[in-house]
Design an enzyme around this catalytic site. Structure first.
Site, PDB file in Angstrom:
ATOM      1  N   GLU A  86     -16.247  23.395  -8.692  1.00  0.00           N
ATOM      2  CA  GLU A  86     -15.626  24.051  -9.702  1.00  0.00           C
ATOM      3  C   GLU A  86     -14.193  23.765  -9.438  1.00  0.00           C
ATOM      4  OE1 GLU A  86     -16.790  27.208 -12.157  1.00  0.00           O
ATOM      5  OE2 GLU A  86     -14.687  28.103 -12.017  1.00  0.00           O
ATOM      6  N   SER A 145     -15.763  31.166  -8.031  1.00  0.00           N
ATOM      7  CA  SER A 145     -17.089  30.121  -7.863  1.00  0.00           C
ATOM      8  C   SER A 145     -16.720  28.788  -7.433  1.00  0.00           C
ATOM      9  CB  SER A 145     -17.615  30.027  -9.712  1.00  0.00           C
ATOM     10  OG  SER A 145     -17.697  31.361 -10.163  1.00  0.00           O
ATOM     11  N   ARG A 157     -15.611  24.946 -18.777  1.00  0.00           N
ATOM     12  CA  ARG A 157     -14.393  24.778 -17.602  1.00  0.00           C
ATOM     13  C   ARG A 157     -13.833  23.467 -17.898  1.00  0.00           C
ATOM     14  NH1 ARG A 157     -14.451  29.403 -17.249  1.00  0.00           N
ATOM     15  NH2 ARG A 157     -15.094  30.667 -15.817  1.00  0.00           N
TER      16      ARG A 157
HETATM   17  C1  LIG Z   1     -11.502  35.962  -5.608  1.00  0.00           C
HETATM   18  C2  LIG Z   1     -11.311  34.644  -6.586  1.00  0.00           C
HETATM   19  C3  LIG Z   1     -11.912  34.997  -8.167  1.00  0.00           C
HETATM   20  C4  LIG Z   1     -11.879  34.216  -9.113  1.00  0.00           C
HETATM   21  N1  LIG Z   1     -12.371  34.401 -10.328  1.00  0.00           N
HETATM   22  C5  LIG Z   1     -12.312  33.516 -11.322  1.00  0.00           C
HETATM   23  C6  LIG Z   1     -12.586  33.934 -12.576  1.00  0.00           C
HETATM   24  O1  LIG Z   1     -13.376  35.034 -12.791  1.00  0.00           O
HETATM   25  N2  LIG Z   1     -12.570  32.840 -13.691  1.00  0.00           N
HETATM   26  C7  LIG Z   1     -12.156  31.845 -13.399  1.00  0.00           C
HETATM   27  O2  LIG Z   1     -11.945  31.082 -14.181  1.00  0.00           O
HETATM   28  N3  LIG Z   1     -11.458  31.386 -12.342  1.00  0.00           N
HETATM   29  C8  LIG Z   1     -11.759  32.298 -11.107  1.00  0.00           C
HETATM   30  N4  LIG Z   1     -11.172  31.888 -10.071  1.00  0.00           N
HETATM   31  C9  LIG Z   1     -10.353  30.741  -9.770  1.00  0.00           C
HETATM   32  C10 LIG Z   1      -8.950  30.724  -9.976  1.00  0.00           C
HETATM   33  O3  LIG Z   1      -8.397  32.053  -9.797  1.00  0.00           O
HETATM   34  C11 LIG Z   1      -8.475  30.281 -11.129  1.00  0.00           C
HETATM   35  O4  LIG Z   1      -8.838  29.042 -11.487  1.00  0.00           O
HETATM   36  C12 LIG Z   1      -7.032  30.140 -11.360  1.00  0.00           C
HETATM   37  O5  LIG Z   1      -6.794  29.949 -12.738  1.00  0.00           O
HETATM   38  C13 LIG Z   1      -6.272  29.201 -10.740  1.00  0.00           C
HETATM   39  O6  LIG Z   1      -4.849  29.239 -10.694  1.00  0.00           O
HETATM   40  P1  LIG Z   1      -3.719  28.923  -9.420  1.00  0.00           P
HETATM   41  O7  LIG Z   1      -2.601  29.191  -9.955  1.00  0.00           O
HETATM   42  O8  LIG Z   1      -4.312  29.696  -8.173  1.00  0.00           O
HETATM   43  O9  LIG Z   1      -4.399  27.396  -9.468  1.00  0.00           O
HETATM   44  P2  LIG Z   1      -4.301  26.306  -7.994  1.00  0.00           P
HETATM   45  O10 LIG Z   1      -5.448  26.785  -7.240  1.00  0.00           O
HETATM   46  O11 LIG Z   1      -2.919  26.608  -7.585  1.00  0.00           O
HETATM   47  O12 LIG Z   1      -4.511  24.916  -8.746  1.00  0.00           O
HETATM   48  C14 LIG Z   1      -5.587  24.545  -9.155  1.00  0.00           C
HETATM   49  C15 LIG Z   1      -5.593  23.285 -10.149  1.00  0.00           C
HETATM   50  O13 LIG Z   1      -4.992  23.498 -11.080  1.00  0.00           O
HETATM   51  C16 LIG Z   1      -3.676  22.487 -10.917  1.00  0.00           C
HETATM   52  N5  LIG Z   1      -2.709  23.299 -11.159  1.00  0.00           N
HETATM   53  C17 LIG Z   1      -2.177  24.464 -11.203  1.00  0.00           C
HETATM   54  N6  LIG Z   1      -1.069  24.647 -11.695  1.00  0.00           N
HETATM   55  C18 LIG Z   1      -0.817  23.970 -12.598  1.00  0.00           C
HETATM   56  C19 LIG Z   1       0.234  23.553 -13.421  1.00  0.00           C
HETATM   57  N7  LIG Z   1       1.256  24.317 -13.645  1.00  0.00           N
HETATM   58  N8  LIG Z   1       0.214  22.228 -14.050  1.00  0.00           N
HETATM   59  C20 LIG Z   1      -0.599  21.267 -13.770  1.00  0.00           C
HETATM   60  N9  LIG Z   1      -1.677  21.576 -13.167  1.00  0.00           N
HETATM   61  C21 LIG Z   1      -1.852  22.605 -12.122  1.00  0.00           C
HETATM   62  C22 LIG Z   1      -3.756  22.082  -9.540  1.00  0.00           C
HETATM   63  O14 LIG Z   1      -3.115  20.884  -9.408  1.00  0.00           O
HETATM   64  C23 LIG Z   1      -5.357  22.351  -9.054  1.00  0.00           C
HETATM   65  O15 LIG Z   1      -5.651  20.975  -9.228  1.00  0.00           O
HETATM   66  C24 LIG Z   1     -11.046  33.043  -8.753  1.00  0.00           C
HETATM   67  C25 LIG Z   1     -10.667  32.605  -7.453  1.00  0.00           C
HETATM   68  C26 LIG Z   1     -10.507  33.552  -6.460  1.00  0.00           C
HETATM   69  C27 LIG Z   1     -10.170  33.066  -5.016  1.00  0.00           C
END
Ligand SMILES: Cc1cc2nc3c(=O)[nH]c(=O)nc-3n(C[C@H](O)[C@H](O)[C@H](O)COP(=O)(O)OP(=O)(O)OC[C@H]3O[C@@H](n4cnc5c(N)ncnc54)[C@H](O)[C@@H]3O)c2cc1C
Length: 346
Positions: free
Chosen positions: A328, A233, A156
């Site tokens: 995480e 997670s 990660r």
């Molecule tokens: C029900 C559930 C299941 C999940 N399952 C998984 C899984 O199986 N595997 C997994 O790896 N993750 C999982 N996740 C976590 C999450 O979905 C991932 O980490 C996802 O990639 C986050 O993307 P986001 O756009 O929502 O990021 P956000 O929550 O909007 O941001 C997360 C972080 O990334 C940064 N960020 C976001 N976009 C950008 C950008 N364009 N440029 C720079 N920084 C940025 C933000 O500043 C923040 O620090 C899960 C989450 C939930 C709620």
């Protein structure tokens, strides 16, 4: 007024000072450059599915990236950071391109995928990432980076994590033109598909099986199901140089920096099984009833509740196994070090 409770899947967090949904790259860069030159704090985010913000909120500009657009050029798939991740996965499977199907159903945006090297069922973003177009807030330059600059390696990890210097504008993935998946090894997935470990399967069937398995575990965000109101997670699987004696029975996996242990196993065996917390304290936060690694808002939680509950879980794992878990997800204006007593009393 907008709050982070409305903008994140944990559904907690206080008010947003200034909210901008940036739907074009020009708008995104203008907002960030303007805020940077005036000294206004900037928080960039996508789907809010890996983000927990404190109850006092964010006193600056919060920029939700909503840029759209994706192109398929033979086997190269290029998508804007704001594209919904599962929309892209579905489109690539429909186009007969293999590679993303094990990552079906993960909430969030394309831009979020390189940040924590998103992964599931044995596949990582880094396995298929071709390049990332990045805005560097320190230099003002827009650059294209190959995977070698992204800092992938240990579980990660990436160059984009734990820093707000880089904004991901666009991500390109190199896929394969094939109806067959990569060889699949993950136990539950191969069992669901009825194939042997190491065999391949039709990518549409893999996607359907992954979505089914994720739904069973509450791993697809669903506003109607509080078991999914979280960040997936909550804790990262710890990577240790030496596994403590107390954790000798844990499953282990190799990692470039040591030995990786499943945080969910440690939490469960430390006395916190799925569903733990429902009868505890204010009852606003609990572990998902479907798996022990997801800390969930049961409907009326504050960020303080989430932090207190997660601190309690972390303390229990440390006491039982002498392993300190780390979150995480990205914690903003909140931390696990607030005293547990603030929200919960046994
Ligand atoms: C029900 C559930 C299941 C999940 N399952 C998984 C899984 O199986 N595997 C997994 O790896 N993750 C999982 N996740 C976590 C999450 O979905 C991932 O980490 C996802 O990639 C986050 O993307 P986001 O756009 O929502 O990021 P956000 O929550 O909007 O941001 C997360 C972080 O990334 C940064 N960020 C976001 N976009 C950008 C950008 N364009 N440029 C720079 N920084 C940025 C933000 O500043 C923040 O620090 C899960 C989450 C939930 C709620």
């Amino acid at each position: 007024m907008r709050t982070f409770a409305d903008l994140t899947t944990m559904r907690v967090g206080g008010p947003v000072g200034r909210f901008v949904a940036a739907g074009s790259e020009d708008e995104l860069l203008d907002v960030i450059r303007g805020a940077d030159s005036s000294g206004e704090p900037v928080l960039v985010f996508g789907g809010g599915s890996n983000l927990v913000v404190g109850d006092r909120g964010w006193d600056g500009v919060a920029v939700k990236i909503t840029t759209l657009g994706a192109q398929i050029d033979d086997t190269l798939v290029r998508a804007a950071a704001g594209v919904e991740w599962d929309f892209l996965v579905s489109a690539t499977v429909d186009a007969g391109l293999a590679g993303l199907e094990p990552l079906s159903g993960i909430p969030g945006s394309v831009g979020g995928t390189p940040v924590q090297n998103v992964g599931a069922f044995g596949t990582l973003t880094s396995d298929v990432l071709d390049s990332v177009r990045v805005y560097d807030r320190a230099t003002g330059a827009v650059e294209s980076w190959g995977p070698e600059r992204c800092g992938f390696g240990s579980h990660r990890q990436s160059t984009f994590k734990h820093t707000d210097r880089y904004v991901v504008l666009e991500v390109s993935y190199r896929l394969r033109r094939s109806q067959q998946s990569v060889p699949l090894k993950f136990d539950r997935l191969v069992a669901a598909l009825g194939i042997d470990a190491g065999a391949t399967a039709d990518i549409r069937e893999v996607r359907a099986a992954v979505l089914r398995l994720r739904r069973e575990k509450g791993s697809i965000y669903d506003p109607a199901d509080t078991d999914t109101w979280g960040v997936g997670s909550f804790f990262i699987n710890p990577v240790l140089e030496t596994v403590p004696e107390a954790a000798a029975a844990s499953p282990t996996y190799p990692d470039p920096l040591g030995t990786k242990l499943p945080a969910g196993w440690l939490i469960d065996k430390a006395g916190f099984p799925p569903g733990y917390g429902a009868e505890w304290g204010r009852g606003t936060v609990a572990l998902s009833s479907k798996h022990a690694l997801a800390v969930c808002n049961r409907g009326n939680a504050t960020t303080t509740d989430v932090m207190s509950f997660a601190s309690h879980i972390r303390a229990g794992v440390q006491e039982r196994f002498d392993i300190r878990l780390r979150p995480e997800c990205h914690l903003v204006n909140c931390s696990l070090d607030e005293p547990v007593e603030r929200a919960f009393a046994r």
